[in-house]
Design an enzyme around this catalytic site. Sequence first.
Site, short mmCIF file in Angstrom:
data_model
loop_
_atom_site.label_atom_id
_atom_site.label_comp_id
_atom_site.label_asym_id
_atom_site.label_seq_id
_atom_site.Cartn_x
_atom_site.Cartn_y
_atom_site.Cartn_z
N GLU A 103 0.60 -0.86 -5.00
CA GLU A 103 0.26 0.36 -5.59
C GLU A 103 0.32 1.51 -5.80
OE1 GLU A 103 -3.60 3.07 -3.13
OE2 GLU A 103 -1.86 2.45 -2.26
N ASP A 133 0.76 -1.19 0.04
CA ASP A 133 0.12 0.04 0.61
C ASP A 133 0.59 1.21 -0.23
OD1 ASP A 133 -3.03 1.12 0.38
OD2 ASP A 133 -1.85 1.98 2.04
#
Length: 803
Positions: free
Chosen positions: A525, A472
């Site tokens: 990401e 993330d």
Amino acid sequence: MTPRPPSSGSKKKTSAKKEPEKPEKNGKKKTAKKDTPQPVEAAPETTGDETTGSESAGAESAAPERVVPEETVALSSPAMDAADRERLLSGTHHDPHSVLGAHPLPGGVAFRALRPFALSVTVVSGDLRVELHDDGDGFFSGALPLTGVPDYRFLVAYEEKVLETEDAYRLLPALGDLDLHLLGEGRHEELWRALGAEPMTHQGVTGTRFTVWAPNARGVRVTGGFNFWDGTAYPMRSLGSTGVWELFVPDVGEGELYKFEITRPDGSKTQRADPMARRTEVPPNTSSIVHSSRHEWQDSEWLARRAEAPPHEAPMSIYEIHLASWRPGLTYRQLADQLPAYVRDLGFTHVELMPVAEHPFGGSWGYQVTGFYAPTARLGTPDDFKYLVDALHAAGIGVLMDWVPAHFPRDDWALAEFDGRPLYEHEDPLRAAHPDWGTLEFDYGRREVRNFLVANALYWCEEFHIDGLRVDAVASMLYLDYSREPGQWVPNEHGGRENLDAVAFLQEMNATVYRRVPGVVTIAEESTAWDGVTRATHHTGPGGFGGLGFGLKWNMGWMHDSLGYVQHDPIHRKFHHHEMTFSMVYAYSENYVLPISHDEVVHGKGSLVSKMPGDWWQQRANERAYLGFMWAHPGKQLLFMGQEFAQGAEWSEAHGPDWWLLDPAYGAEADHRGVRDLVRDLNTVYRDTPALWQRDTHPSGFEWLVGDASEDNVFAFVRYDAEGAPLLSISNFSPVVRHDYRIGVPDTIPAWHEALNTDASRYGGADTHNPAPLKPDPQPWHGRTASIRVTLPPLATVWLRPA
């Protein structure tokens, strides 16, 4: 272990000659070993300085042969240094083993114990029973005329019970020199085996080794349910210059609650959860739990098979799941009974689970992690989570998890200023404070912090058999000026905005994971145009940086552009045609995943079907056409739960997907079931058609046929597998049927037939299709020598394959 403090009143001594009742632990009585100390002449009380600090803590000599008479009384041992006494009581002693325990002295052995609230402490060795002197403040001591330190235990008498226990302070460190060397170098790839709470047998004693990294602490003590949260009797020792504190606690085993009581540099105290805890209490409770896994894995064939092909050359369609709300109330084991069957039926190759690591707020995505090594306890134990992973593997489904090494929350029982000073976070407040989320950023330049995170990635892959990590917020790690204004950040040593420490960390993490865990994949990401996110770390790009080493990257540009296009009314889409074609300009710059993730369908953004214009029929048709386009586009697919059956409402942590939409008693059930049936068929054809995934990362796997038909809202392209076998995808994003629409095609294919049509009646469409094989005409079209005439359904995608 320390019972609860006794009630107020005078202490009544227990006779050393009386055999106290031996309490049972887990149903088994402790038995003292029959080592027999040899008597020597009574040693006179020593009046000089005692050099216990220079003696080897926990050192043991060979057991003498004869028993000291039972009536022998402990002599007074040399008085403990006042400074040692004060530091032990205040929790600031760096080497309690040098003072407590048993230590040779001229003419005998000195025994010292720190047992607050005890009425008496008796040394037990074979048939020997000798009560120590009560020195006040919980200290007990005595000297015995022995030739060496025997194998002994303590009988500790309290007002209501007597405990027989091993003395933790007679034992050598339970952490080896190699572990300490690797910890000091920041290169311990199995950090979870060295730090934290580890049940074990050490020097023949059963208990738990506690270790924690706290280099700024003046002292550390273990506190927990086993000592009624009073750590006075459990000071830890500092192991050299590593900053690691260690204590082996006998008789403490699996399931015990614990924390570390840390004395900060300013003398104040804080109780902290273990950063390496493998198990935690269910939030909002915050204690760590001693854990030992008993799960027996059944997925050896899966692990061997997953490494056969690189992930970017294999089919991958991902079903993204918020575990706690997929079907609210289910535990890990209950999920194992339902989730694999559902995902397998829909044909997804992988699930992406979130949130997994422990976090404070259950309704969140779990991006503020407080337990980096612990699966969230809300759904069960770590072994229960392993059971779920095993069940998914048995169903042929890979398991990805969201992993969050970018930041951590400021909770005062977790990582923030863990030992009283910035430790896991950067010491520069401008570098430490995350400007968007109120969290703290890791100090990637500190080798121990980098080790903590690299080992954490390995931990999930090796201990829980996770098949991939979706990392993330990578962009927030890569840039020093991320969400910061001028003056709020300092350039790197080259004058640039790149966070060189974070780059080095990501490269090390990826290189280490791929080296140690065959078949695993890491997915970034990353929302910027950083060069080389999925390039190998040893390959330098034009910017002078080696690649970050990820296996795949989320294609955020494709997601934003394509969703922007389909949200326009069809009459306006011609002005936004480039939003659907631009992705192919950079499609091969990285290895991509096409994500329609939780980020795009919650918190005010609307579900996928609700983004679509038009009435209910057109909204569903638009979603079906879009999914058909997405599954054919180069890249892997990801879809958040609920979108597979055109849920109209946004996700809610309270009730999860609207499963009632699939209830046959619901009037519009067929509409939602039709979209789900389409997703199943998309996955089935996708998996069985190498052209749709085998050349995802190579330009030879894609060719535009019609990329400029903006007035028609039509897109047509061919996908090729490694052998050149094609699949033709045509999307019509206008609400009208286009009869005899001519498209230039390869002249090597004698006929085409429909492999999938999103307008089929079983999906809820109008069933406009091409029933007969489509044979090319010799009429040139779109720069080709042959062409076909095809009927294009409204708001639909059609896949054609060689007949």
